[in-house]
Design a protein around this motif. Sequence first.
Motif, PDB file in Angstrom:
ATOM      1  N   THR A  77       0.828  -1.202   0.000  1.00  0.00           N
ATOM      2  CA  THR A  77       0.000   0.000   0.000  1.00  0.00           C
ATOM      3  C   THR A  77       0.861   1.250   0.000  1.00  0.00           C
ATOM      4  O   THR A  77       1.897   1.296   0.675  1.00  0.00           O
ATOM      5  N   VAL A  78       0.403   2.250  -0.751  1.00  0.00           N
ATOM      6  CA  VAL A  78       1.044   3.557  -0.768  1.00  0.00           C
ATOM      7  C   VAL A  78       0.041   4.582  -0.255  1.00  0.00           C
ATOM      8  O   VAL A  78      -1.169   4.444  -0.493  1.00  0.00           O
ATOM      9  N   TYR A  79       0.561   5.585   0.460  1.00  0.00           N
ATOM     10  CA  TYR A  79      -0.279   6.616   1.055  1.00  0.00           C
ATOM     11  C   TYR A  79       0.196   7.988   0.585  1.00  0.00           C
ATOM     12  O   TYR A  79       1.400   8.239   0.523  1.00  0.00           O
ATOM     13  N   LEU A  80      -0.767   8.871   0.318  1.00  0.00           N
ATOM     14  CA  LEU A  80      -0.441  10.250  -0.006  1.00  0.00           C
ATOM     15  C   LEU A  80      -1.160  11.138   1.001  1.00  0.00           C
ATOM     16  O   LEU A  80      -2.390  11.214   0.994  1.00  0.00           O
ATOM     17  N   GLN A  81      -0.394  11.775   1.864  1.00  0.00           N
ATOM     18  CA  GLN A  81      -0.947  12.711   2.836  1.00  0.00           C
ATOM     19  C   GLN A  81      -0.881  14.103   2.232  1.00  0.00           C
ATOM     20  O   GLN A  81       0.214  14.586   1.900  1.00  0.00           O
ATOM     21  N   MET A  82      -2.028  14.736   2.117  1.00  0.00           N
ATOM     22  CA  MET A  82      -2.111  16.047   1.481  1.00  0.00           C
ATOM     23  C   MET A  82      -2.565  17.067   2.514  1.00  0.00           C
ATOM     24  O   MET A  82      -3.687  16.964   3.031  1.00  0.00           O
ATOM     25  N   ASN A  83      -1.707  18.013   2.815  1.00  0.00           N
ATOM     26  CA  ASN A  83      -2.000  19.066   3.782  1.00  0.00           C
ATOM     27  C   ASN A  83      -2.020  20.421   3.090  1.00  0.00           C
ATOM     28  O   ASN A  83      -1.522  20.568   1.971  1.00  0.00           O
ATOM     29  N   SER A  84      -2.586  21.391   3.764  1.00  0.00           N
ATOM     30  CA  SER A  84      -2.652  22.763   3.228  1.00  0.00           C
ATOM     31  C   SER A  84      -3.164  22.764   1.799  1.00  0.00           C
ATOM     32  O   SER A  84      -2.586  23.403   0.905  1.00  0.00           O
ATOM     33  N   LEU A  85      -4.240  22.049   1.580  1.00  0.00           N
ATOM     34  CA  LEU A  85      -4.771  21.911   0.224  1.00  0.00           C
ATOM     35  C   LEU A  85      -5.245  23.236  -0.333  1.00  0.00           C
ATOM     36  O   LEU A  85      -5.755  24.103   0.403  1.00  0.00           O
ATOM     37  N   LYS A  86      -5.065  23.369  -1.643  1.00  0.00           N
ATOM     38  CA  LYS A  86      -5.445  24.586  -2.366  1.00  0.00           C
ATOM     39  C   LYS A  86      -6.464  24.224  -3.436  1.00  0.00           C
ATOM     40  O   LYS A  86      -6.499  23.073  -3.913  1.00  0.00           O
ATOM     41  N   PRO A  87      -7.283  25.188  -3.874  1.00  0.00           N
ATOM     42  CA  PRO A  87      -8.241  24.899  -4.952  1.00  0.00           C
ATOM     43  C   PRO A  87      -7.558  24.328  -6.198  1.00  0.00           C
ATOM     44  O   PRO A  87      -8.150  23.479  -6.884  1.00  0.00           O
ATOM     45  N   GLU A  88      -6.343  24.742  -6.479  1.00  0.00           N
ATOM     46  CA  GLU A  88      -5.643  24.236  -7.659  1.00  0.00           C
ATOM     47  C   GLU A  88      -5.200  22.782  -7.515  1.00  0.00           C
ATOM     48  O   GLU A  88      -4.711  22.186  -8.483  1.00  0.00           O
ATOM     49  N   ASP A  89      -5.355  22.197  -6.339  1.00  0.00           N
ATOM     50  CA  ASP A  89      -5.102  20.767  -6.169  1.00  0.00           C
ATOM     51  C   ASP A  89      -6.287  19.922  -6.611  1.00  0.00           C
ATOM     52  O   ASP A  89      -6.198  18.687  -6.643  1.00  0.00           O
TER      53      ASP A  89
END
Length: 117
Positions: A77-89
Motif C-alpha cells: 500500500t502507498v499513502y499520499l498525505q495532502m495538507n494545506s490543500l489549495k483549490p488548484e489541487d
Amino acid sequence: QVQLAESGGGLVQAGGSLRLSCAASGSFFGIGDMGYYRQAPGKQRELVATINSGRNTVFADSVKGRFTISRDNAKNTVYLQMNSLKPEDTAVYYCNAVIGVPRRVYWGQGTQVTVSS
C-alpha cells in the motif's frame, strides 16, 4: 490479476487535509516504484509524487512541503498525505505502481479530490 484499489478522496475546504490510500492486490512478485498522478479538467495528467522500494521520494514542485508520500510494503500500500490543500489541487488522483517480473505499470481507477475556496 493485479489491481490497484484507491480510497480517500473527497471534498475539503482550502487549507484542509486528505489522505489517499492505494492497495495492490493479486498474484505478483515484487513492487517497484509507487506513486500518484493527477489530472484536472482540460489538463494533462501530471506527476504528484513517487516513492521507490528504498523509500526515496520525488515530488512535483507545486506540492513540495505540503504533501508527503509513504508506503507499507507488508500491505502493498502507498499513502499520499495532502495538507494545506489549495483549490488548484482539485483533480482526479490516480495511483500508479510498477509491479511484477518483468515490470509492468498498473493504474488505479482514480479518486476525485475537490478543494473549495
